[in-house]
Design a protein around this motif. Structure first.
Motif, mmCIF file in Angstrom:
data_model
loop_
_atom_site.group_PDB
_atom_site.id
_atom_site.type_symbol
_atom_site.label_atom_id
_atom_site.label_comp_id
_atom_site.label_asym_id
_atom_site.label_seq_id
_atom_site.Cartn_x
_atom_site.Cartn_y
_atom_site.Cartn_z
ATOM 1 N N GLY A 225 0.811 -1.215 0.000
ATOM 2 C CA GLY A 225 0.000 0.000 0.000
ATOM 3 C C GLY A 225 0.840 1.259 0.000
ATOM 4 N N LEU A 226 1.916 1.276 0.783
ATOM 5 C CA LEU A 226 2.803 2.439 0.816
ATOM 6 C C LEU A 226 3.376 2.735 -0.567
ATOM 7 N N LEU A 227 3.898 1.707 -1.216
ATOM 8 C CA LEU A 227 4.510 1.899 -2.542
ATOM 9 C C LEU A 227 3.473 2.331 -3.574
ATOM 10 N N MET A 228 2.346 1.620 -3.600
ATOM 11 C CA MET A 228 1.310 1.986 -4.575
ATOM 12 C C MET A 228 0.712 3.345 -4.253
ATOM 13 N N GLY A 229 0.520 3.655 -2.973
ATOM 14 C CA GLY A 229 -0.031 4.948 -2.586
ATOM 15 C C GLY A 229 0.873 6.099 -2.981
ATOM 16 N N SER B 281 -0.254 -11.604 -1.710
ATOM 17 C CA SER B 281 -1.498 -12.345 -1.952
ATOM 18 C C SER B 281 -1.265 -13.848 -2.018
ATOM 19 N N ARG B 282 -0.049 -14.259 -2.239
ATOM 20 C CA ARG B 282 0.261 -15.681 -2.357
ATOM 21 C C ARG B 282 0.727 -16.281 -1.028
ATOM 22 N N ARG B 283 0.832 -15.452 -0.006
ATOM 23 C CA ARG B 283 1.293 -15.925 1.304
ATOM 24 C C ARG B 283 0.097 -16.223 2.204
ATOM 25 N N LEU B 284 0.146 -17.375 2.845
ATOM 26 C CA LEU B 284 -0.929 -17.763 3.757
ATOM 27 C C LEU B 284 -0.796 -17.088 5.121
ATOM 28 N N ASP B 285 0.365 -16.511 5.420
ATOM 29 C CA ASP B 285 0.574 -15.900 6.731
ATOM 30 C C ASP B 285 0.273 -14.401 6.733
ATOM 31 N N VAL B 286 -0.324 -13.889 5.658
ATOM 32 C CA VAL B 286 -0.666 -12.461 5.580
ATOM 33 C C VAL B 286 -2.152 -12.303 5.908
ATOM 34 N N ALA B 287 -2.431 -11.434 6.877
ATOM 35 C CA ALA B 287 -3.818 -11.135 7.237
ATOM 36 C C ALA B 287 -4.393 -10.222 6.161
ATOM 37 N N TRP B 288 -5.266 -10.766 5.354
ATOM 38 C CA TRP B 288 -5.821 -10.017 4.227
ATOM 39 C C TRP B 288 -6.881 -9.055 4.740
ATOM 40 N N SER B 289 -6.663 -7.757 4.541
ATOM 41 C CA SER B 289 -7.564 -6.751 5.088
ATOM 42 C C SER B 289 -7.647 -5.571 4.143
ATOM 43 N N GLY B 290 -8.862 -5.254 3.703
ATOM 44 C CA GLY B 290 -9.062 -4.084 2.863
ATOM 45 C C GLY B 290 -8.717 -2.800 3.591
ATOM 46 N N ARG B 291 -9.033 -2.753 4.886
ATOM 47 C CA ARG B 291 -8.722 -1.536 5.659
ATOM 48 C C ARG B 291 -7.219 -1.337 5.785
ATOM 49 N N THR B 292 -6.477 -2.414 5.970
ATOM 50 C CA THR B 292 -5.022 -2.301 6.060
ATOM 51 C C THR B 292 -4.448 -1.836 4.732
ATOM 52 N N LEU B 293 -4.932 -2.394 3.627
ATOM 53 C CA LEU B 293 -4.434 -1.993 2.315
ATOM 54 C C LEU B 293 -4.786 -0.534 2.014
ATOM 55 N N VAL B 294 -6.020 -0.126 2.266
ATOM 56 C CA VAL B 294 -6.423 1.267 2.045
ATOM 57 C C VAL B 294 -5.600 2.193 2.946
ATOM 58 N N GLY B 295 -5.364 1.774 4.177
ATOM 59 C CA GLY B 295 -4.521 2.560 5.074
ATOM 60 C C GLY B 295 -3.117 2.739 4.518
ATOM 61 N N GLY B 296 -2.550 1.671 3.975
ATOM 62 C CA GLY B 296 -1.234 1.763 3.358
ATOM 63 C C GLY B 296 -1.231 2.685 2.155
ATOM 64 N N LEU B 297 -2.299 2.610 1.342
ATOM 65 C CA LEU B 297 -2.413 3.501 0.181
ATOM 66 C C LEU B 297 -2.465 4.962 0.605
ATOM 67 N N LEU B 298 -3.295 5.273 1.600
ATOM 68 C CA LEU B 298 -3.402 6.647 2.092
ATOM 69 C C LEU B 298 -2.100 7.111 2.734
#
Length: 165
Positions: A14-18, A81-98
């Motif tokens: 998210g940081l990089l894409m943001g 997205s290919r890692r099973l140990d990553v907590a998939w969260s839209g809020r975390t991704l949007v937070g990283g983007l912002l």
């Protein structure tokens, strides 16, 4: 025993894409559509064809750099997205983007507008400081909003299963 879930890969993507997408917003809206400034417009006002071409070239270099940031962010997101140990969260991704967009604004505002004086947010006024401060304030708001989303995303602890990979 279950493996702990990680949020860092999602935040990094998210940081990089943001930062990259924030750069695109700056370049497309402020440089091209509104034409308020170019990369070097304070140092080399685009009032001749040669000066305009030089500014256009450096705007292109800027766009290439933010494209690379965005592409790297997408690659990091793909790996996450290919890692099973990553907590998939839209809020975390949007937070990283912002957070990334806010970081772009603050760094770009401090370096290009303040320290180097390459350009200002709005070049066509004698009062450039209020525009530059508003740009920095918007960046700070984005940082706060991103941090809030990332904190809210802590509650999203849905592990992915192997069939989702």
């Amino acid at each position: 025993m279950t493996e702990p879930l990680h949020r860092t890969p999602l935040i990094a993507a998210g940081l990089l894409m943001g930062a990259g997408l924030g750069g695109f917003v700056d370049g497309i809206v402020l440089h091209q559509i509104l034409q308020w400034h170019n990369m070097l417009s304070n140092q080399l006002p685009p009032n001749t064809l040669v000066a305009a071409k030089v500014n256009m070239y450096w705007d292109g270099v800027f766009h290439a750099a933010v494209w690379v940031l965005t592409a790297i962010g997408l690659r990091v997101l793909w790996a996450a997205s290919r890692r099973l140990d990553v907590a998939w969260s839209g809020r975390t991704l949007v937070g990283g983007l912002l957070l990334g967009w806010g970081l772009f604004n603050v760094v770009e505002g401090l370096i290009d507008h303040t320290l180097l004086g390459l350009h200002h947010v709005y070049e066509y006024t004698d009062e450039k400081l209020p525009w530059d401060m508003a740009f920095l304030a918007f960046g700070a708001l984005l940082l706060l909003a991103g941090w809030g989303f990332i904190r809210a995303g802590r509650r999203d602890v849905r592990p992915r299963t192997a069939y989702q990979a």
